[in-house]
Design a protein around this motif. Sequence first.
Motif, PDB file in Angstrom:
ATOM      1  N   VAL A 196     -39.262  -5.525 -26.392  1.00  0.00           N
ATOM      2  CA  VAL A 196     -37.909  -5.750 -26.974  1.00  0.00           C
ATOM      3  C   VAL A 196     -38.196  -6.882 -28.133  1.00  0.00           C
ATOM      4  CG1 VAL A 196     -35.583  -6.010 -27.019  1.00  0.00           C
ATOM      5  CG2 VAL A 196     -36.767  -4.420 -25.541  1.00  0.00           C
ATOM      6  N   VAL A 197     -37.696  -6.658 -29.483  1.00  0.00           N
ATOM      7  CA  VAL A 197     -37.202  -7.651 -30.238  1.00  0.00           C
ATOM      8  C   VAL A 197     -36.056  -7.847 -30.371  1.00  0.00           C
ATOM      9  CG1 VAL A 197     -37.909  -8.462 -32.487  1.00  0.00           C
ATOM     10  CG2 VAL A 197     -39.604  -7.091 -31.343  1.00  0.00           C
ATOM     11  N   LEU A 198     -35.692  -9.341 -30.020  1.00  0.00           N
ATOM     12  CA  LEU A 198     -34.126  -9.810 -30.075  1.00  0.00           C
ATOM     13  C   LEU A 198     -33.830 -10.295 -31.100  1.00  0.00           C
ATOM     14  CD1 LEU A 198     -33.954 -11.243 -26.512  1.00  0.00           C
ATOM     15  CD2 LEU A 198     -33.266  -8.934 -27.222  1.00  0.00           C
ATOM     16  N   LEU A 199     -32.655  -9.766 -32.080  1.00  0.00           N
ATOM     17  CA  LEU A 199     -32.553 -10.362 -33.311  1.00  0.00           C
ATOM     18  C   LEU A 199     -30.886 -10.806 -33.401  1.00  0.00           C
ATOM     19  CD1 LEU A 199     -34.315  -7.587 -35.237  1.00  0.00           C
ATOM     20  CD2 LEU A 199     -35.257  -9.992 -35.295  1.00  0.00           C
ATOM     21  N   ALA A 200     -30.615 -11.903 -33.948  1.00  0.00           N
ATOM     22  CA  ALA A 200     -29.023 -12.247 -34.102  1.00  0.00           C
ATOM     23  C   ALA A 200     -29.061 -13.542 -34.888  1.00  0.00           C
ATOM     24  CB  ALA A 200     -28.558 -12.364 -32.822  1.00  0.00           C
ATOM     25  N   ARG A 201     -28.062 -14.043 -35.137  1.00  0.00           N
ATOM     26  CA  ARG A 201     -28.026 -15.352 -35.711  1.00  0.00           C
ATOM     27  C   ARG A 201     -27.938 -16.525 -34.789  1.00  0.00           C
ATOM     28  NH1 ARG A 201     -22.707 -14.840 -39.598  1.00  0.00           N
ATOM     29  NH2 ARG A 201     -21.993 -14.186 -37.408  1.00  0.00           N
ATOM     30  N   ARG A 202     -27.505 -16.262 -33.576  1.00  0.00           N
ATOM     31  CA  ARG A 202     -27.347 -17.221 -32.635  1.00  0.00           C
ATOM     32  C   ARG A 202     -28.528 -17.245 -31.731  1.00  0.00           C
ATOM     33  NH1 ARG A 202     -21.883 -15.919 -29.118  1.00  0.00           N
ATOM     34  NH2 ARG A 202     -22.953 -13.973 -29.103  1.00  0.00           N
ATOM     35  N   GLU A 203     -29.477 -18.373 -32.179  1.00  0.00           N
ATOM     36  CA  GLU A 203     -30.801 -18.193 -31.589  1.00  0.00           C
ATOM     37  C   GLU A 203     -30.663 -18.686 -30.133  1.00  0.00           C
ATOM     38  OE1 GLU A 203     -35.172 -19.794 -32.797  1.00  0.00           O
ATOM     39  OE2 GLU A 203     -33.405 -20.759 -33.654  1.00  0.00           O
ATOM     40  N   GLU A 204     -29.745 -19.443 -29.898  1.00  0.00           N
ATOM     41  CA  GLU A 204     -29.685 -20.197 -28.422  1.00  0.00           C
ATOM     42  C   GLU A 204     -29.268 -18.990 -27.694  1.00  0.00           C
ATOM     43  OE1 GLU A 204     -25.764 -20.498 -30.415  1.00  0.00           O
ATOM     44  OE2 GLU A 204     -27.945 -20.876 -31.137  1.00  0.00           O
ATOM     45  N   GLU A 205     -28.355 -18.221 -27.853  1.00  0.00           N
ATOM     46  CA  GLU A 205     -28.033 -16.968 -27.040  1.00  0.00           C
ATOM     47  C   GLU A 205     -29.167 -16.153 -26.995  1.00  0.00           C
ATOM     48  OE1 GLU A 205     -25.147 -16.296 -25.427  1.00  0.00           O
ATOM     49  OE2 GLU A 205     -25.043 -18.536 -25.683  1.00  0.00           O
ATOM     50  N   LEU A 206     -29.866 -15.935 -27.913  1.00  0.00           N
ATOM     51  CA  LEU A 206     -31.161 -14.948 -27.807  1.00  0.00           C
ATOM     52  C   LEU A 206     -32.088 -15.797 -26.738  1.00  0.00           C
ATOM     53  CD1 LEU A 206     -31.794 -14.193 -31.697  1.00  0.00           C
ATOM     54  CD2 LEU A 206     -30.925 -12.677 -30.082  1.00  0.00           C
ATOM     55  N   MET A 207     -32.026 -16.988 -26.810  1.00  0.00           N
ATOM     56  CA  MET A 207     -33.096 -17.389 -25.778  1.00  0.00           C
ATOM     57  C   MET A 207     -32.674 -17.362 -24.377  1.00  0.00           C
ATOM     58  SD  MET A 207     -35.653 -18.680 -27.678  1.00  0.00           S
ATOM     59  CE  MET A 207     -36.506 -19.813 -26.718  1.00  0.00           C
ATOM     60  N   ARG A 208     -31.319 -17.303 -24.563  1.00  0.00           N
ATOM     61  CA  ARG A 208     -30.902 -17.174 -22.984  1.00  0.00           C
ATOM     62  C   ARG A 208     -31.299 -15.966 -22.490  1.00  0.00           C
ATOM     63  NH1 ARG A 208     -26.802 -14.243 -21.278  1.00  0.00           N
ATOM     64  NH2 ARG A 208     -26.011 -14.006 -23.700  1.00  0.00           N
ATOM     65  N   VAL A 209     -30.990 -14.954 -23.391  1.00  0.00           N
ATOM     66  CA  VAL A 209     -31.096 -13.565 -23.001  1.00  0.00           C
ATOM     67  C   VAL A 209     -32.476 -13.235 -22.715  1.00  0.00           C
ATOM     68  CG1 VAL A 209     -31.120 -11.037 -23.711  1.00  0.00           C
ATOM     69  CG2 VAL A 209     -29.238 -12.460 -24.340  1.00  0.00           C
ATOM     70  N   ARG A 210     -33.579 -13.648 -23.314  1.00  0.00           N
ATOM     71  CA  ARG A 210     -35.037 -13.622 -23.172  1.00  0.00           C
ATOM     72  C   ARG A 210     -35.214 -14.044 -21.939  1.00  0.00           C
ATOM     73  NH1 ARG A 210     -39.736 -16.032 -27.072  1.00  0.00           N
ATOM     74  NH2 ARG A 210     -38.708 -18.200 -26.066  1.00  0.00           N
ATOM     75  N   GLN A 211     -34.732 -15.449 -21.724  1.00  0.00           N
ATOM     76  CA  GLN A 211     -35.248 -16.145 -20.392  1.00  0.00           C
ATOM     77  C   GLN A 211     -34.627 -15.140 -19.435  1.00  0.00           C
ATOM     78  OE1 GLN A 211     -33.095 -19.839 -20.018  1.00  0.00           O
ATOM     79  NE2 GLN A 211     -34.485 -20.604 -18.245  1.00  0.00           N
ATOM     80  N   GLU A 212     -33.643 -14.522 -19.237  1.00  0.00           N
ATOM     81  CA  GLU A 212     -33.049 -13.747 -18.251  1.00  0.00           C
ATOM     82  C   GLU A 212     -33.933 -12.550 -17.882  1.00  0.00           C
ATOM     83  OE1 GLU A 212     -28.809 -13.196 -18.759  1.00  0.00           O
ATOM     84  OE2 GLU A 212     -28.342 -15.616 -18.533  1.00  0.00           O
ATOM     85  N   ILE A 213     -34.064 -11.929 -19.033  1.00  0.00           N
ATOM     86  CA  ILE A 213     -35.002 -10.620 -19.170  1.00  0.00           C
ATOM     87  C   ILE A 213     -36.371 -10.700 -18.756  1.00  0.00           C
ATOM     88  CG2 ILE A 213     -35.600  -8.491 -20.565  1.00  0.00           C
ATOM     89  CD1 ILE A 213     -33.136  -8.853 -21.974  1.00  0.00           C
ATOM     90  N   GLY A 214     -37.106 -11.640 -19.278  1.00  0.00           N
ATOM     91  CA  GLY A 214     -38.611 -11.945 -19.039  1.00  0.00           C
ATOM     92  C   GLY A 214     -39.288 -11.931 -20.144  1.00  0.00           C
ATOM     93  N   SER A 215     -40.648 -11.786 -19.886  1.00  0.00           N
ATOM     94  CA  SER A 215     -41.783 -11.933 -20.783  1.00  0.00           C
ATOM     95  C   SER A 215     -41.716 -10.858 -22.008  1.00  0.00           C
ATOM     96  CB  SER A 215     -42.978 -12.147 -20.260  1.00  0.00           C
ATOM     97  OG  SER A 215     -43.402 -10.948 -19.583  1.00  0.00           O
ATOM     98  N   ALA A 216     -41.167  -9.676 -21.719  1.00  0.00           N
ATOM     99  CA  ALA A 216     -41.261  -8.388 -22.716  1.00  0.00           C
ATOM    100  C   ALA A 216     -40.396  -8.724 -23.825  1.00  0.00           C
ATOM    101  CB  ALA A 216     -41.048  -7.061 -21.833  1.00  0.00           C
ATOM    102  N   CYS A 217     -39.889  -9.705 -24.018  1.00  0.00           N
ATOM    103  CA  CYS A 217     -38.803 -10.058 -25.412  1.00  0.00           C
ATOM    104  C   CYS A 217     -39.612 -11.021 -26.222  1.00  0.00           C
ATOM    105  CB  CYS A 217     -37.692 -10.606 -24.624  1.00  0.00           C
ATOM    106  SG  CYS A 217     -36.675  -9.249 -23.890  1.00  0.00           S
ATOM    107  N   TYR A 218     -39.161 -10.692 -27.613  1.00  0.00           N
ATOM    108  CA  TYR A 218     -39.622 -11.650 -28.557  1.00  0.00           C
ATOM    109  C   TYR A 218     -38.059 -11.974 -29.219  1.00  0.00           C
ATOM    110  CZ  TYR A 218     -44.271 -10.353 -28.041  1.00  0.00           C
ATOM    111  OH  TYR A 218     -45.819 -10.404 -27.452  1.00  0.00           O
ATOM    112  N   VAL A 219     -38.291 -13.234 -29.717  1.00  0.00           N
ATOM    113  CA  VAL A 219     -36.735 -13.614 -30.239  1.00  0.00           C
ATOM    114  C   VAL A 219     -36.970 -14.088 -31.801  1.00  0.00           C
ATOM    115  CG1 VAL A 219     -35.076 -15.758 -30.394  1.00  0.00           C
ATOM    116  CG2 VAL A 219     -35.750 -14.553 -28.213  1.00  0.00           C
ATOM    117  N   TYR A 220     -36.361 -13.592 -32.684  1.00  0.00           N
ATOM    118  CA  TYR A 220     -36.277 -14.032 -33.911  1.00  0.00           C
ATOM    119  C   TYR A 220     -34.815 -14.099 -34.559  1.00  0.00           C
ATOM    120  CZ  TYR A 220     -41.058 -12.431 -34.142  1.00  0.00           C
ATOM    121  OH  TYR A 220     -42.379 -12.306 -34.114  1.00  0.00           O
TER     122      TYR A 220
END
Length: 258
Positions: free
Chosen positions: A32-56
């Motif tokens: 999953v590639v997570l996209l949004a303006r709020r980068e800090e919230e994207l990082m939270r989501v990635r941390q909770e989900i795991g390594s199968a996420c990328y943040v932009y």
Amino acid sequence: MELKGKIAAITGASGGIGEQLARLLVKEGATVVLLARREEELMRVRQEIGSACYVYKLDVSDEKMVADVFARISQEVGDVDILVNNAGFGIFKTFEEASLQEVKAMFSVNVFGLVACTKAVLPAMKKRSSGHIVNIASLAGKIATPKSSAYSATKHAVLAFSNSLRMELAISGIYVTAVNPGPIRTDFFNIADKSGTYVKSVERYMLRPEYVAACIVKAIKRNKREINLPRWMSVGPLMFALLPRVFEKLAGTALNKK
């Protein structure tokens, strides 16, 4: 569609439907590639989900940024198999009260942002003859209601775009799904309904984002053209299409409670 091993890009993934959809797609084996303006919230989501996420970090209303970010995704993660155009917002005001700037902002995000993201992934999908584009529209795109003239117009546009694109891609191996939810219990109403009047009037009918996300995953797997949530609310657009004057007379007062 088999989701395991697929790359799914989700705009507006910092909360609500986008976040819940990311969680489900990872469970299905997708990257999953997570996209949004709020980068800090994207990082939270990635941390909770795991390594199968990328943040932009991405502002979909910035056309150049959309092109640059999706080019980076293609190089660093791979070509997108599933695009979920989820980013969007609404402002519930009468047309007279809404400023032209607010109207333009809704179109920039809800329509032109969605179009730009689709434009960015479509060439690679066509080369592979496979892909799935999911556009989050709204039941407001089927029934225009008071105090949401501009917002309803943006969702009408999303539906028209989705329907036309679906026909253009009919023999390409690329699927297009339009999702038309009713009110959802998310941060959307923090902006759309600052007075809280509309939320109070529809609170009992509000959908949970987890439920909407689960329905979207099923629609992707089954290559469905459109889903309306909740199903009973799809009666409204049918009544509006058959008896518009009667519908407006009977429902006008209730729909004006925003």
